[in-house]
Scaffold this motif. Structure first.
Motif, PDB file in Angstrom:
ATOM      1  N   ALA A 132      -8.510-111.344 -73.020  1.00  0.00           N
ATOM      2  CA  ALA A 132      -7.956-111.391 -74.375  1.00  0.00           C
ATOM      3  C   ALA A 132      -9.031-111.773 -75.384  1.00  0.00           C
ATOM      4  O   ALA A 132      -9.047-111.267 -76.511  1.00  0.00           O
ATOM      5  CB  ALA A 132      -6.794-112.386 -74.426  1.00  0.00           C
ATOM      6  N   GLY A 133      -9.927-112.688 -74.982  1.00  0.00           N
ATOM      7  CA  GLY A 133     -11.006-113.073 -75.885  1.00  0.00           C
ATOM      8  C   GLY A 133     -11.949-111.924 -76.161  1.00  0.00           C
ATOM      9  O   GLY A 133     -12.375-111.717 -77.310  1.00  0.00           O
ATOM     10  N   ILE A 134     -12.306-111.169 -75.129  1.00  0.00           N
ATOM     11  CA  ILE A 134     -13.166-110.003 -75.318  1.00  0.00           C
ATOM     12  C   ILE A 134     -12.482-108.967 -76.223  1.00  0.00           C
ATOM     13  O   ILE A 134     -13.096-108.411 -77.126  1.00  0.00           O
ATOM     14  CB  ILE A 134     -13.521-109.364 -73.961  1.00  0.00           C
ATOM     15  N   ALA A 135     -11.190-108.762 -75.969  1.00  0.00           N
ATOM     16  CA  ALA A 135     -10.443-107.799 -76.793  1.00  0.00           C
ATOM     17  C   ALA A 135     -10.349-108.251 -78.256  1.00  0.00           C
ATOM     18  O   ALA A 135     -10.228-107.423 -79.159  1.00  0.00           O
ATOM     19  CB  ALA A 135      -9.038-107.600 -76.215  1.00  0.00           C
ATOM     20  N   SER A 136     -10.434-109.576 -78.466  1.00  0.00           N
ATOM     21  CA  SER A 136     -10.362-110.130 -79.824  1.00  0.00           C
ATOM     22  C   SER A 136     -11.715-110.107 -80.524  1.00  0.00           C
ATOM     23  O   SER A 136     -11.822-110.528 -81.676  1.00  0.00           O
ATOM     24  CB  SER A 136      -9.825-111.560 -79.783  1.00  0.00           C
ATOM     25  N   VAL A 156      -6.672-108.117 -51.453  1.00  0.00           N
ATOM     26  CA  VAL A 156      -7.895-108.420 -52.202  1.00  0.00           C
ATOM     27  C   VAL A 156      -7.705-109.658 -53.077  1.00  0.00           C
ATOM     28  O   VAL A 156      -8.623-110.462 -53.246  1.00  0.00           O
ATOM     29  CB  VAL A 156      -8.310-107.206 -53.076  1.00  0.00           C
ATOM     30  N   VAL A 157      -6.504-109.832 -53.610  1.00  0.00           N
ATOM     31  CA  VAL A 157      -6.274-110.932 -54.549  1.00  0.00           C
ATOM     32  C   VAL A 157      -5.637-112.159 -53.893  1.00  0.00           C
ATOM     33  O   VAL A 157      -5.263-113.107 -54.593  1.00  0.00           O
ATOM     34  CB  VAL A 157      -5.393-110.475 -55.737  1.00  0.00           C
ATOM     35  N   ASP A 158      -5.514-112.172 -52.580  1.00  0.00           N
ATOM     36  CA  ASP A 158      -4.822-113.267 -51.899  1.00  0.00           C
ATOM     37  C   ASP A 158      -5.426-114.635 -52.212  1.00  0.00           C
ATOM     38  O   ASP A 158      -4.705-115.638 -52.282  1.00  0.00           O
ATOM     39  CB  ASP A 158      -4.821-113.054 -50.384  1.00  0.00           C
ATOM     40  N   ASP A 159      -6.744-114.710 -52.360  1.00  0.00           N
ATOM     41  CA  ASP A 159      -7.409-115.995 -52.582  1.00  0.00           C
ATOM     42  C   ASP A 159      -7.637-116.312 -54.054  1.00  0.00           C
ATOM     43  O   ASP A 159      -8.304-117.302 -54.373  1.00  0.00           O
ATOM     44  CB  ASP A 159      -8.755-116.024 -51.846  1.00  0.00           C
ATOM     45  N   VAL A 160      -7.096-115.501 -54.939  1.00  0.00           N
ATOM     46  CA  VAL A 160      -7.220-115.761 -56.369  1.00  0.00           C
ATOM     47  C   VAL A 160      -6.153-116.772 -56.775  1.00  0.00           C
ATOM     48  O   VAL A 160      -4.961-116.524 -56.615  1.00  0.00           O
ATOM     49  CB  VAL A 160      -7.065-114.464 -57.188  1.00  0.00           C
ATOM     50  N   THR A 161      -6.564-117.929 -57.249  1.00  0.00           N
ATOM     51  CA  THR A 161      -5.608-118.972 -57.619  1.00  0.00           C
ATOM     52  C   THR A 161      -4.954-118.657 -58.959  1.00  0.00           C
ATOM     53  O   THR A 161      -5.526-117.917 -59.784  1.00  0.00           O
ATOM     54  CB  THR A 161      -6.301-120.337 -57.712  1.00  0.00           C
ATOM     55  N   PRO A 162      -3.784-119.225 -59.224  1.00  0.00           N
ATOM     56  CA  PRO A 162      -3.173-119.035 -60.539  1.00  0.00           C
ATOM     57  C   PRO A 162      -4.086-119.484 -61.685  1.00  0.00           C
ATOM     58  O   PRO A 162      -4.113-118.844 -62.745  1.00  0.00           O
ATOM     59  CB  PRO A 162      -1.904-119.906 -60.458  1.00  0.00           C
ATOM     60  N   LEU A 163      -4.838-120.553 -61.475  1.00  0.00           N
ATOM     61  CA  LEU A 163      -5.755-121.021 -62.517  1.00  0.00           C
ATOM     62  C   LEU A 163      -6.830-119.980 -62.791  1.00  0.00           C
ATOM     63  O   LEU A 163      -7.185-119.727 -63.948  1.00  0.00           O
ATOM     64  CB  LEU A 163      -6.383-122.350 -62.104  1.00  0.00           C
ATOM     65  N   ARG A 164      -7.359-119.379 -61.745  1.00  0.00           N
ATOM     66  CA  ARG A 164      -8.372-118.338 -61.935  1.00  0.00           C
ATOM     67  C   ARG A 164      -7.778-117.124 -62.634  1.00  0.00           C
ATOM     68  O   ARG A 164      -8.418-116.511 -63.492  1.00  0.00           O
ATOM     69  CB  ARG A 164      -8.961-117.941 -60.571  1.00  0.00           C
ATOM     70  N   LEU A 165      -6.546-116.778 -62.294  1.00  0.00           N
ATOM     71  CA  LEU A 165      -5.888-115.653 -62.949  1.00  0.00           C
ATOM     72  C   LEU A 165      -5.710-115.933 -64.443  1.00  0.00           C
ATOM     73  O   LEU A 165      -5.915-115.043 -65.280  1.00  0.00           O
ATOM     74  CB  LEU A 165      -4.534-115.382 -62.286  1.00  0.00           C
ATOM     75  N   LEU A 166      -5.375-117.171 -64.786  1.00  0.00           N
ATOM     76  CA  LEU A 166      -5.265-117.537 -66.200  1.00  0.00           C
ATOM     77  C   LEU A 166      -6.626-117.421 -66.885  1.00  0.00           C
ATOM     78  O   LEU A 166      -6.718-116.917 -68.009  1.00  0.00           O
ATOM     79  CB  LEU A 166      -4.724-118.966 -66.324  1.00  0.00           C
ATOM     80  N   ASP A 167      -7.682-117.898 -66.221  1.00  0.00           N
ATOM     81  CA  ASP A 167      -9.039-117.758 -66.761  1.00  0.00           C
ATOM     82  C   ASP A 167      -9.318-116.309 -67.152  1.00  0.00           C
ATOM     83  O   ASP A 167      -9.810-116.019 -68.249  1.00  0.00           O
ATOM     84  CB  ASP A 167     -10.085-118.156 -65.703  1.00  0.00           C
ATOM     85  N   VAL A 168      -9.026-115.402 -66.223  1.00  0.00           N
ATOM     86  CA  VAL A 168      -9.333-113.994 -66.436  1.00  0.00           C
ATOM     87  C   VAL A 168      -8.514-113.420 -67.584  1.00  0.00           C
ATOM     88  O   VAL A 168      -9.040-112.678 -68.429  1.00  0.00           O
ATOM     89  CB  VAL A 168      -9.105-113.186 -65.146  1.00  0.00           C
ATOM     90  N   ALA A 169      -7.231-113.755 -67.628  1.00  0.00           N
ATOM     91  CA  ALA A 169      -6.378-113.254 -68.710  1.00  0.00           C
ATOM     92  C   ALA A 169      -6.894-113.729 -70.069  1.00  0.00           C
ATOM     93  O   ALA A 169      -6.924-112.958 -71.042  1.00  0.00           O
ATOM     94  CB  ALA A 169      -4.938-113.710 -68.495  1.00  0.00           C
TER      95      ALA A 169
END
Length: 268
Positions: free
Chosen positions: A259-263, A242-255
């Protein structure tokens, strides 16, 4: 004019010490901005002052294909890669998975023959599909024409019919869909989180020229890249291909978004 009389060229910097040329109208990101953004990113990835278990839970939840979040759908819906230099209905549908409501006029301008569509595609086709944000200027390439085209793309997308407060968010999300290794998804949540305790009205975080430099710096930082590799492996173990096409940049976006929502930052 004697080259010695020309003003010094503005340069962006990477965390590994490399630099690259910036367009004349771009402002170099201040070291303090990069420092704060790095600390925030490491915390969001559980590699600094963050909580690894909490990060894992939030990422697994976001990318759960049976969950309520966009997850990998933003990257995978429709033939994005086969239409890299076009704007398609699948691209606009992908943007709606990130909590964007599109105006019918906006859709028509981008899909039907129009001067707006012509200008958007002209800018898009000047933006290389193979260069990631952490390799601008690699191989002796002068990245300034491409960076200027990025500015043109954002400007044209911001000018589509939409409430003014969210035009830049729409532009960011659609641009990220088309160039997923180069252009990050940005909204108020991500930008406020990256700015730390700074007041956004007194900093340039949130401007595409500064943000692109910030993400380039983060993606060239060894601790950030190591953390992204770790979390991608964890997600693959949890959710498989499912995550094969998720780029590292997109993964950073999500993280960063998690974190912003949690803050406590409000969603856009």
């Amino acid at each position: 004019m004697d080259r010695t009389s020309l003003p010094p060229m503005s340069r962006g910097v990477y965390a590994d010490g490399r630099t690259y040329e910036l367009p004349a109208n771009w402002t170099p990101a201040e070291p303090a901005v990069l420092e704060v953004a790095t600390a925030q990113a490491l915390a969001a990835l559980g590699a600094g002052a963050g909580e690894p278990d909490k990060v894992r839970r939030s990422l697994v939840k976001y990318f759960d294909p049976d969950g309520k979040y966009a997850g990998a759908l933003f990257s995978t819906i429709g033939p994005s890669q086969s239409s890299a230099d076009d704007i398609t209905a699948a691209d606009l549908l992908a943007v709606t998975t990130l909590s964007m409501t599109l105006d019918p006029r906006q859709i028509r301008q981008l899909l039907d023959p129009s001067s707006k569509r012509t200008q958007v595609l002209r800018a898009l086709r000047q933006i290389d599909t193979s260069i990631p944000v952490q390799d601008l200027g690699s191989g002796g390439l002068d990245p300034r024409p491409m960076l200027s085209a990025i500015s043109d793309l954002y400007r044209e997308l911001r000018a589509t019919p939409k409430p003014s407060s969210t035009r830049w968010v729409f532009a960011s999300k659609l641009a990220a869909r088309k160039r997923p290794n180069l252009l990050p998804v940005r909204d108020n949540v991500v930008c406020k989180f990256l700015a730390g305790e700074r007041n956004l009205s007194h900093t340039t975080v949130g401007s595409h020229d500064i943000d692109l430099q910030i993400f380039g710096y983060l993606m060239s930082h060894p601790r950030v890249r190591d953390a992204l590799g770790h979390w991608w492996s964890e997600l693959h173990a949890e959710h498989g291909s499912v995550v094969d096409d998720v780029t590292p940049l997109r993964l950073l976006d999500v993280a960063l978004w998690n974190a912003g929502i949690a803050s406590g930052y409000a969603k856009v």
